[in-house]
Design a protein around this motif. Structure first.
Motif, PDB file in Angstrom:
ATOM      1  N   LEU A   1      15.009  15.579   9.067  1.00  0.00           N
ATOM      2  CA  LEU A   1      15.018  14.442   9.986  1.00  0.00           C
ATOM      3  C   LEU A   1      15.024  13.102   9.264  1.00  0.00           C
ATOM      4  O   LEU A   1      15.422  12.088   9.837  1.00  0.00           O
ATOM      5  N   GLY A   2      14.564  13.076   8.027  1.00  0.00           N
ATOM      6  CA  GLY A   2      14.580  11.841   7.261  1.00  0.00           C
ATOM      7  C   GLY A   2      13.336  10.996   7.466  1.00  0.00           C
ATOM      8  O   GLY A   2      12.460  11.308   8.279  1.00  0.00           O
ATOM      9  N   GLN A   3      13.270   9.905   6.729  1.00  0.00           N
ATOM     10  CA  GLN A   3      12.096   9.046   6.728  1.00  0.00           C
ATOM     11  C   GLN A   3      11.997   8.202   7.998  1.00  0.00           C
ATOM     12  O   GLN A   3      13.003   7.878   8.625  1.00  0.00           O
ATOM     13  N   ARG A   4      10.765   7.850   8.353  1.00  0.00           N
ATOM     14  CA  ARG A   4      10.553   6.870   9.407  1.00  0.00           C
ATOM     15  C   ARG A   4      11.107   5.513   8.974  1.00  0.00           C
ATOM     16  O   ARG A   4      11.173   5.212   7.775  1.00  0.00           O
ATOM     17  N   LEU A   5      11.474   4.712   9.930  1.00  0.00           N
ATOM     18  CA  LEU A   5      11.920   3.358   9.617  1.00  0.00           C
ATOM     19  C   LEU A   5      10.774   2.594   8.964  1.00  0.00           C
ATOM     20  O   LEU A   5       9.666   2.541   9.492  1.00  0.00           O
ATOM     21  N   GLY A   6      11.029   2.031   7.814  1.00  0.00           N
ATOM     22  CA  GLY A   6      10.007   1.266   7.109  1.00  0.00           C
ATOM     23  C   GLY A   6       9.113   2.087   6.206  1.00  0.00           C
ATOM     24  O   GLY A   6       8.165   1.558   5.616  1.00  0.00           O
ATOM     25  N   PHE A   7       9.405   3.375   6.049  1.00  0.00           N
ATOM     26  CA  PHE A   7       8.568   4.217   5.185  1.00  0.00           C
ATOM     27  C   PHE A   7       8.599   3.691   3.749  1.00  0.00           C
ATOM     28  O   PHE A   7       9.653   3.409   3.201  1.00  0.00           O
ATOM     29  N   GLY A   8       7.424   3.543   3.154  1.00  0.00           N
ATOM     30  CA  GLY A   8       7.317   3.033   1.804  1.00  0.00           C
ATOM     31  C   GLY A   8       7.333   1.518   1.724  1.00  0.00           C
ATOM     32  O   GLY A   8       7.115   0.954   0.645  1.00  0.00           O
ATOM     33  N   ARG A   9       7.574   0.866   2.860  1.00  0.00           N
ATOM     34  CA  ARG A   9       7.617  -0.597   2.880  1.00  0.00           C
ATOM     35  C   ARG A   9       6.583  -1.172   3.849  1.00  0.00           C
ATOM     36  O   ARG A   9       5.804  -2.047   3.481  1.00  0.00           O
ATOM     37  N   ASP A  10       6.572  -0.665   5.073  1.00  0.00           N
ATOM     38  CA  ASP A  10       5.653  -1.171   6.093  1.00  0.00           C
ATOM     39  C   ASP A  10       4.329  -0.397   6.045  1.00  0.00           C
ATOM     40  O   ASP A  10       4.314   0.800   5.740  1.00  0.00           O
ATOM     41  N   PRO A  11       3.206  -1.034   6.377  1.00  0.00           N
ATOM     42  CA  PRO A  11       1.934  -0.316   6.453  1.00  0.00           C
ATOM     43  C   PRO A  11       1.942   0.676   7.617  1.00  0.00           C
ATOM     44  O   PRO A  11       2.340   0.332   8.728  1.00  0.00           O
ATOM     45  N   MET A  12       1.561   1.890   7.363  1.00  0.00           N
ATOM     46  CA  MET A  12       1.518   2.930   8.394  1.00  0.00           C
ATOM     47  C   MET A  12       0.159   3.624   8.343  1.00  0.00           C
ATOM     48  O   MET A  12       0.058   4.842   8.255  1.00  0.00           O
ATOM     49  N   LYS A  13      -0.887   2.823   8.420  1.00  0.00           N
ATOM     50  CA  LYS A  13      -2.239   3.335   8.295  1.00  0.00           C
ATOM     51  C   LYS A  13      -2.704   3.960   9.610  1.00  0.00           C
ATOM     52  O   LYS A  13      -2.180   3.632  10.678  1.00  0.00           O
ATOM     53  N   PRO A  14      -3.706   4.852   9.562  1.00  0.00           N
ATOM     54  CA  PRO A  14      -4.290   5.397  10.798  1.00  0.00           C
ATOM     55  C   PRO A  14      -4.775   4.267  11.702  1.00  0.00           C
ATOM     56  O   PRO A  14      -5.416   3.323  11.233  1.00  0.00           O
ATOM     57  N   HIS A  15      -4.485   4.347  12.990  1.00  0.00           N
ATOM     58  CA  HIS A  15      -4.838   3.246  13.882  1.00  0.00           C
ATOM     59  C   HIS A  15      -6.248   3.373  14.441  1.00  0.00           C
ATOM     60  O   HIS A  15      -6.809   2.393  14.932  1.00  0.00           O
TER      61      HIS A  15
END
Length: 440
Positions: free
Chosen positions: A201-215
């Motif tokens: 499926l590939g990477q999420r948009l912004g993977f490795g660039r945007d913060p994707m921390k637990p909310h």
């Protein structure tokens, strides 16, 4: 009283106790699924929390239905040759399991559901690897197909013991691999599948660039607690009776969860300077994952060691996705695949004849069992990875598996479910834009 009557009464009492424990254990395994929904739900971003929870609850429904219709028969029906698949028609719709079997320690229909709940949690685990970017309707189709083509066959390999005229799977009967409660069928299987699905499926948009921390770390901790509680049914329930082996598995499960937590926190403190709540929750799960195949084969000291190794190794392994550029959203690979490999392989070193039928290498048993464990782990990993990659690729090219980029940016909760987890507009009296509904 006649001695025979006393014996019959004792047998009936034992069967009643074993049935009661298996009923309770089944309920505990079911509780793991909502626990996983909390655990995963807290780990994703706020715009995806409901979708993440729905993927888990959807798996409960779909997998249970498919398991009753055909999955149990593939997993535990008479082998059709080579130890690869059970007869899919033998227990179709659980036929033949409604009548009580005289002298049986527990109803077979209860065993069928207990095993079906293992399938539920295995499929639900995969959702964490592809969070934030999948179509809900396609996910439900995936749950059904993967249960039939991947989970049920692997369960047949490792869980279906030959008995009398019944011939079971190759891994447990011909190879002689040990897996008490699912290091191969559940942990390695889900981890390898998660890796395959994430790659296709590939990477999420912004993977490795945007913060994707637990909310929401509170949800993560609640989920970890429910998982730990339910895991006692998962592991001790696999003794299939209220007996000494169940008690050993229970104790070992507790111990490995503790040392997994401590080891993960130790690595965090050394590497980052802080011991975090997220690390504590992840460490508990890593220890529980690793002890799952070994809980009925090692001593308490062995369980402590397995949890310690798993906590430390998994704490390092979760960072591999950034090095190799695969987007395993919620660390299914780093915790479940790696933890499952740790626990399955360490049986070959730490198994003790004080608990099980063989001694591992560290207990004077030689390297024979270690070799068997390596073959079982490798075969499960390769089959699950290849089969899952094919399933995901076909679904993505036919009905579409990944949401549109605009919908992914907006958030799958609003686009797919027309809901938001948190009403952040209540004070202003405004309502969030619901967007389209066509990506489910």
């Amino acid at each position: 009283m006649d001695a025979r009557l006393l014996s019959d009464a004792a047998t009936a009492a034992t069967a009643a106790g074993d049935t009661a424990w298996l009923l309770a254990a089944s309920a505990l395994v079911l509780l793991m699924a909502p626990g996983l929904a909390f655990f995963y739900g807290g780990m994703v971003r706020a715009k995806s929390v409901l979708n993440m929870m729905m993927m888990v609850f959807g798996a409960i429904a779909v997998v249970t239905v498919v398991w009753v219709l055909v999955g149990y028969s593939i997993a535990f029906g008479d082998d059709m040759g080579l130890g690869l698949f059970g007869d899919p028609t033998q227990y179709l719709g659980l036929k033949g399991l409604l009548e009580a079997e005289p002298g049986a320690p527990y109803p077979q229909i209860l065993f069928a559901l207990f095993q079906g709940l293992f399938a539920v949690i295995t499929v639900a685990l995969i959702a964490g690897a592809i969070a934030d970017r999948t179509r809900f309707g396609t996910w439900l189709v995936f749950c059904a197909v993967w249960t039939v083509l991947v989970y049920a066959p692997v369960a047949h390999w490792i869980f279906d013991l030959s008995d009398g005229d019944h011939v079971g799977g190759w891994m447990v009967n011909r190879l002689g691999a040990l897996d008490f409660a699912g290091g191969t069928a559940v942990e390695i299987n889900s981890g390898a599948a998660g890796l395959a699905a994430a790659l296709v499926l590939g990477q999420r948009l912004g993977f490795g660039r945007d913060p994707m921390k637990p909310h929401n770390l509170t949800l993560v901790m609640i989920g970890a607690g429910l998982l730990w509680f339910g895991w006692f049914g998962f592991n001790a329930g696999s003794a299939l009776g209220a007996n000494h082996l169940a008690a050993v598995a229970f104790v070992n499960t507790m111990l490995a969860g503790c040392t997994g937590l401590l080891a993960w926190l130790g690595v965090e403190r050394w590497r980052d300077g802080h011991a975090t709540s997220f690390g504590a929750a992840s460490g508990v799960v890593s220890g529980l994952v690793a002890i799952t195949p070994a809980c009925g084969h090692v001593t308490p000291v062995g369980a402590l060691a397995i949890g310690l190794v798993a906590g430390a190794v998994c704490a390092g392994a979760v960072g591999l996705k950034y090095h190799f550029k695969y987007d395993d959203s919620l660390d299914v690979v780093g915790v479940h695949l790696v933890g499952g490999l740790v626990g399955t392989i360490l049986i070959g070193l730490l198994a003790s004849s004080d608990v099980t039928s063989v001694d591992g290498l560290f207990y004077g048993g030689g390297a024979d069992q270690l070799g068997k464990q390596l073959v079982a782990a490798g075969a499960t990993l390769l089959y699950s990875f290849a089969a899952t990659a094919a399933i995901v690729a076909v679904l993505d090219r036919t009905i579409g598996f990944r949401v549109d980029p605009d919908h992914e940016t907006q958030g799958v909760d609003l686009v797919i479910h027309a809901e938001a987890a948190y009403d952040l507009h209540a004070l202003s009296g405004t309502r969030p834009h619901l967007g389209g509904h066509g990506s489910s």
